[in-house]
Design a protein around this motif. Sequence first.
Motif, PDB file in Angstrom:
ATOM      1  N   ARG A  24       0.849  -1.194   0.000  1.00  0.00           N
ATOM      2  CA  ARG A  24       0.000   0.000   0.000  1.00  0.00           C
ATOM      3  C   ARG A  24       0.880   1.238   0.000  1.00  0.00           C
ATOM      4  O   ARG A  24       1.984   1.237   0.543  1.00  0.00           O
ATOM      5  N   ALA A  25       0.369   2.281  -0.597  1.00  0.00           N
ATOM      6  CA  ALA A  25       1.105   3.542  -0.629  1.00  0.00           C
ATOM      7  C   ALA A  25       1.177   4.101   0.785  1.00  0.00           C
ATOM      8  O   ALA A  25       0.273   3.910   1.609  1.00  0.00           O
ATOM      9  N   LEU A  26       2.271   4.799   1.079  1.00  0.00           N
ATOM     10  CA  LEU A  26       2.489   5.336   2.415  1.00  0.00           C
ATOM     11  C   LEU A  26       1.404   6.340   2.802  1.00  0.00           C
ATOM     12  O   LEU A  26       0.907   6.311   3.930  1.00  0.00           O
ATOM     13  N   ASP A  27       0.997   7.203   1.881  1.00  0.00           N
ATOM     14  CA  ASP A  27      -0.026   8.194   2.226  1.00  0.00           C
ATOM     15  C   ASP A  27      -1.383   7.544   2.488  1.00  0.00           C
ATOM     16  O   ASP A  27      -2.137   7.973   3.354  1.00  0.00           O
ATOM     17  N   GLU A  28      -1.686   6.457   1.789  1.00  0.00           N
ATOM     18  CA  GLU A  28      -2.937   5.731   2.047  1.00  0.00           C
ATOM     19  C   GLU A  28      -2.906   5.097   3.433  1.00  0.00           C
ATOM     20  O   GLU A  28      -3.884   5.155   4.187  1.00  0.00           O
ATOM     21  N   HIS A  29      -1.775   4.520   3.779  1.00  0.00           N
ATOM     22  CA  HIS A  29      -1.614   3.909   5.102  1.00  0.00           C
ATOM     23  C   HIS A  29      -1.718   4.984   6.199  1.00  0.00           C
ATOM     24  O   HIS A  29      -2.373   4.767   7.219  1.00  0.00           O
ATOM     25  N   ALA A  30      -1.120   6.137   5.973  1.00  0.00           N
ATOM     26  CA  ALA A  30      -1.187   7.226   6.957  1.00  0.00           C
ATOM     27  C   ALA A  30      -2.612   7.737   7.114  1.00  0.00           C
ATOM     28  O   ALA A  30      -3.062   8.005   8.235  1.00  0.00           O
TER      29      ALA A  30
END
Length: 145
Positions: A24-30
Amino acid sequence: MPVAQLSFLRMATDPNRPRSSGPRALDEHARDNLRFIRETMERASSFTAVPGWGGVAMGITALGAAAIASSQASPMAWLLTWITEAVLAIAIAGWTTYSKARAAGSSLFSGPGRRFVYSFAPPLLVGVLLTALQLRHWGGRRDSG
């Protein structure tokens, strides 16, 4: 253990097996983490829109109702005095709570406010039912005892 079950267990516990989807993309996880934190904090927060001055006003009207109720000649008049006080107290609480929530820019019926209403409604309903039973009991009596 059958061979099919053994190969399934080995695939499920194998850390080197290929993943079915990419990372998963880091911004989605954040975003997911922030959403979880926000929802958790909202569930844990207390309902702060109940104003202190509204409670003071309800206390003052209750003292007046106590003075009036103590001089009533019949149980029915005593009960009607307290029913009138309850209606007045609910009106004061509703108005001051709404005013404070509006000034703070929050809604009474989301998050903590909704939980407060849901937790307060059952005892209030029981109080109404018990009062109705008392009215029915005292309504049929003509004496003052």
